[in-house]
Scaffold this motif. Structure first.
Motif, PDB file in Angstrom:
ATOM      1  N   ALA A 164       0.947  -0.939   0.143  1.00 13.28           N
ATOM      2  CA  ALA A 164       0.126   0.073   0.019  1.00 13.28           C
ATOM      3  C   ALA A 164       1.037   1.125  -0.177  1.00 13.28           C
ATOM      4  O   ALA A 164       0.599   2.219   0.611  1.00 13.28           O
ATOM      5  CB  ALA A 164      -0.960  -0.017   1.251  1.00 13.28           C
ATOM      6  N   GLY A 165       1.929   1.107  -0.786  1.00  7.38           N
ATOM      7  CA  GLY A 165       3.106   2.420  -0.817  1.00  7.38           C
ATOM      8  C   GLY A 165       3.697   2.505   0.259  1.00  7.38           C
ATOM      9  O   GLY A 165       4.416   3.831   0.512  1.00  7.38           O
ATOM     10  N   VAL A 166       3.953   1.763   1.228  1.00  6.91           N
ATOM     11  CA  VAL A 166       4.556   1.934   2.527  1.00  6.91           C
ATOM     12  C   VAL A 166       5.621   0.877   2.380  1.00  6.91           C
ATOM     13  O   VAL A 166       5.429  -0.396   1.962  1.00  6.91           O
ATOM     14  CB  VAL A 166       3.779   1.808   3.874  1.00  6.91           C
ATOM     15  CG1 VAL A 166       4.545   1.617   5.052  1.00  6.91           C
ATOM     16  CG2 VAL A 166       2.590   2.700   3.838  1.00  6.91           C
ATOM     17  N   GLU A 167       6.994   0.910   2.580  1.00  7.59           N
ATOM     18  CA  GLU A 167       7.810  -0.071   2.939  1.00  7.59           C
ATOM     19  C   GLU A 167       8.483  -0.220   4.232  1.00  7.59           C
ATOM     20  O   GLU A 167       8.549   0.751   4.917  1.00  7.59           O
ATOM     21  CB  GLU A 167       9.172   0.433   2.271  1.00  7.59           C
ATOM     22  CG  GLU A 167      10.156  -0.378   1.775  1.00  7.59           C
ATOM     23  CD  GLU A 167      11.429  -0.131   1.070  1.00  7.59           C
ATOM     24  OE1 GLU A 167      12.504   0.185   1.648  1.00  7.59           O
ATOM     25  OE2 GLU A 167      11.286   0.161  -0.133  1.00  7.59           O
ATOM     26  N   THR A 169       0.819   3.318  12.602  1.00  2.83           N
ATOM     27  CA  THR A 169      -0.386   3.876  12.101  1.00  2.83           C
ATOM     28  C   THR A 169      -0.521   4.137  10.723  1.00  2.83           C
ATOM     29  O   THR A 169      -1.319   4.034   9.951  1.00  2.83           O
ATOM     30  CB  THR A 169      -0.350   5.390  12.706  1.00  2.83           C
ATOM     31  OG1 THR A 169      -0.313   5.057  14.167  1.00  2.83           O
ATOM     32  CG2 THR A 169      -1.794   6.246  12.343  1.00  2.83           C
ATOM     33  N   GLU A 170       1.052   4.468  10.000  1.00  5.10           N
ATOM     34  CA  GLU A 170       1.260   4.896   8.545  1.00  5.10           C
ATOM     35  C   GLU A 170       0.540   3.472   7.749  1.00  5.10           C
ATOM     36  O   GLU A 170       0.070   3.617   6.910  1.00  5.10           O
ATOM     37  CB  GLU A 170       2.445   5.142   8.263  1.00  5.10           C
ATOM     38  CG  GLU A 170       2.662   5.402   6.899  1.00  5.10           C
ATOM     39  CD  GLU A 170       4.257   5.551   6.493  1.00  5.10           C
ATOM     40  OE1 GLU A 170       4.404   6.506   5.476  1.00  5.10           O
ATOM     41  OE2 GLU A 170       5.069   5.232   7.198  1.00  5.10           O
ATOM     42  N   ALA A 182      -2.686   2.900   5.534  1.00  3.01           N
ATOM     43  CA  ALA A 182      -2.501   2.920   3.921  1.00  3.01           C
ATOM     44  C   ALA A 182      -3.153   1.703   3.581  1.00  3.01           C
ATOM     45  O   ALA A 182      -3.930   1.397   2.553  1.00  3.01           O
ATOM     46  CB  ALA A 182      -0.970   2.822   3.650  1.00  3.01           C
ATOM     47  N   SER A 183      -2.837   0.504   4.495  1.00  5.49           N
ATOM     48  CA  SER A 183      -3.401  -0.866   4.211  1.00  5.49           C
ATOM     49  C   SER A 183      -4.999  -0.721   4.165  1.00  5.49           C
ATOM     50  O   SER A 183      -5.620  -1.280   3.368  1.00  5.49           O
ATOM     51  CB  SER A 183      -3.012  -1.876   5.141  1.00  5.49           C
ATOM     52  OG  SER A 183      -1.523  -1.951   4.977  1.00  5.49           O
ATOM     53  N   ALA A 184      -5.694  -0.238   5.252  1.00 10.02           N
ATOM     54  CA  ALA A 184      -7.036   0.083   5.295  1.00 10.02           C
ATOM     55  C   ALA A 184      -7.799   0.641   4.018  1.00 10.02           C
ATOM     56  O   ALA A 184      -8.717   0.241   3.199  1.00 10.02           O
ATOM     57  CB  ALA A 184      -7.486   0.672   6.506  1.00 10.02           C
ATOM     58  N   ALA A 185      -6.925   1.789   3.575  1.00  9.70           N
ATOM     59  CA  ALA A 185      -7.506   2.429   2.519  1.00  9.70           C
ATOM     60  C   ALA A 185      -7.315   1.540   1.277  1.00  9.70           C
ATOM     61  O   ALA A 185      -8.277   1.426   0.536  1.00  9.70           O
ATOM     62  CB  ALA A 185      -6.705   3.781   2.317  1.00  9.70           C
ATOM     63  N   ALA A 186      -6.401   0.786   1.068  1.00 10.19           N
ATOM     64  CA  ALA A 186      -6.149  -0.006   0.078  1.00 10.19           C
ATOM     65  C   ALA A 186      -7.322  -1.220   0.084  1.00 10.19           C
ATOM     66  O   ALA A 186      -7.884  -1.558  -0.883  1.00 10.19           O
ATOM     67  CB  ALA A 186      -4.715  -0.694  -0.123  1.00 10.19           C
ATOM     68  N   PRO A 217      -6.054  -3.094  15.020  1.00  4.95           N
ATOM     69  CA  PRO A 217      -5.794  -1.580  14.634  1.00  4.95           C
ATOM     70  C   PRO A 217      -6.365  -1.570  13.305  1.00  4.95           C
ATOM     71  O   PRO A 217      -6.920  -0.470  12.737  1.00  4.95           O
ATOM     72  CB  PRO A 217      -4.348  -1.261  14.518  1.00  4.95           C
ATOM     73  CG  PRO A 217      -3.512  -2.609  15.296  1.00  4.95           C
ATOM     74  CD  PRO A 217      -4.770  -3.578  15.570  1.00  4.95           C
ATOM     75  N   LEU A 218      -6.192  -2.665  12.219  1.00  6.82           N
ATOM     76  CA  LEU A 218      -6.551  -2.537  10.910  1.00  6.82           C
ATOM     77  C   LEU A 218      -8.070  -2.529  10.717  1.00  6.82           C
ATOM     78  O   LEU A 218      -8.787  -1.829  10.142  1.00  6.82           O
ATOM     79  CB  LEU A 218      -5.905  -3.895  10.256  1.00  6.82           C
ATOM     80  CG  LEU A 218      -6.693  -4.096   8.725  1.00  6.82           C
ATOM     81  CD1 LEU A 218      -6.077  -2.781   7.792  1.00  6.82           C
ATOM     82  CD2 LEU A 218      -5.940  -5.440   8.140  1.00  6.82           C
ATOM     83  N   ILE A 219      -8.813  -3.690  11.680  1.00 11.10           N
ATOM     84  CA  ILE A 219     -10.162  -3.641  11.612  1.00 11.10           C
ATOM     85  C   ILE A 219     -10.925  -2.108  11.897  1.00 11.10           C
ATOM     86  O   ILE A 219     -11.725  -1.809  11.555  1.00 11.10           O
ATOM     87  CB  ILE A 219     -10.686  -4.936  12.373  1.00 11.10           C
ATOM     88  CG1 ILE A 219     -12.168  -4.725  11.910  1.00 11.10           C
ATOM     89  CG2 ILE A 219     -10.512  -4.579  13.851  1.00 11.10           C
ATOM     90  CD1 ILE A 219     -12.707  -6.456  12.484  1.00 11.10           C
TER      91      ILE A 219
END
Length: 187
Positions: free
Chosen positions: A9-12, A35-36, A40-44, A64-66
Motif C-alpha cells: 500500500a505504498g509503504v515500505e 499508524t502509517e 494505508a493498508s485499510a484504504a487499499a 488496529p486494521l479492523i
C-alpha cells in the motif's frame, strides 16, 4: 539478522526474519503501533472488499486494521473474537484454533450479545496476515453459528504458498515463508 523488505500500500518496511520452528522462519509482520501502515493498508483494502454490515477479526494484531477499516467505511461497530472466555461474557460462542505464530491451540469466542448482532447480517473477516487459514476457519464457524452470512475474507498479507494460491481471500501483498534446511543446526 536476516531481513525481508516488504512493500505494501505504498509503504515500505524492513521485517526481521525469525525462526518459529526447527524447519521454518517467517518475516515478523507486526502492525501494532504502525499508524502509517495500518492507514494505508485499510484504504487499499476498502477499495477491494465487498459490502458488509460488520467486520470481525481475531484478537489481537488485526485490531488496529479492523478499527481503521471500520472508521473509513463508516461502520459504527466491529467485532473482535477474544482468545479466552472473559468473566463478563454471558453464554459466549466458542471455537478452537491452532495458530502458526503461537504454535498451540487457542480459543476464539464472541459475546452472546455480539452473536445476536451478527445474526442475519453480512460479515467480512479482516486480519493482518492469513497464513494457514486456521484463524479464518474458526471465525467462519463463529459467524455461521451466530447466523451471519460470510461475504469475504481479507488481509494485508497472504503468507506462504498455500495462502497465496487461495482464491477465496482478498489480500494486498504476498509474504513468503523461509524454510530451513534440516541439516542446518538450530541457531
Amino acid at each position: 539478522m536476516d531481513e525481508f523488505i516488504l512493500k505494501v500500500a505504498g509503504v515500505e518496511r524492513k521485517l526481521p526474519v525469525v525462526r518459529i520452528a526447527d524447519n521454518i522462519k517467517i518475516a515478523s509482520f507486526v502492525i501494532l503501533g504502525d499508524t502509517e501502515l495500518v492507514s494505508a493498508s485499510a484504504a487499499a483494502l476498502k477499495e477491494r472488499i465487498p459490502e458488509a454490515d460488520y467486520f470481525i477479526t481475531a484478537e489481537a494484531k488485526g485490531i488496529p486494521l479492523i478499527h481503521e477499516l471500520s472508521r473509513i467505511c463508516g461502520k459504527k461497530r466491529y467485532f473482535v473474537a477474544r482468545k479466552s472466555i472473559k468473566p463478563y461474557m454471558s453464554d459466549p460462542f466458542v471455537t478452537e484454533v491452532y495458530s502458526i505464530t503461537t504454535q498451540r491451540k487457542q480459543l476464539l469466542c464472541i459475546e452472546k450479545e455480539e452473536s445476536e448482532m451478527i445474526k442475519g447480517k453480512r460479515i467480512m473477516i479482516v486480519d493482518d496476515v492469513i497464513s494457514t487459514g486456521e484463524s479464518v476457519r474458526a471465525l467462519e464457524k463463529l459467524i455461521k453459528r451466530a447466523g451471519g452470512t460470510l461475504v469475504g475474507k481479507a488481509a494485508i498479507l497472504a503468507e506462504g504458498e498455500d495462502a497465496m494460491k487461495r482464491d477465496d481471500i482478498i489480500y494486498l501483498e504476498e509474504l513468503p515463508l523461509f524454510p530451513i534446511d534440516p541439516s542446518d543446526a538450530i541457531q
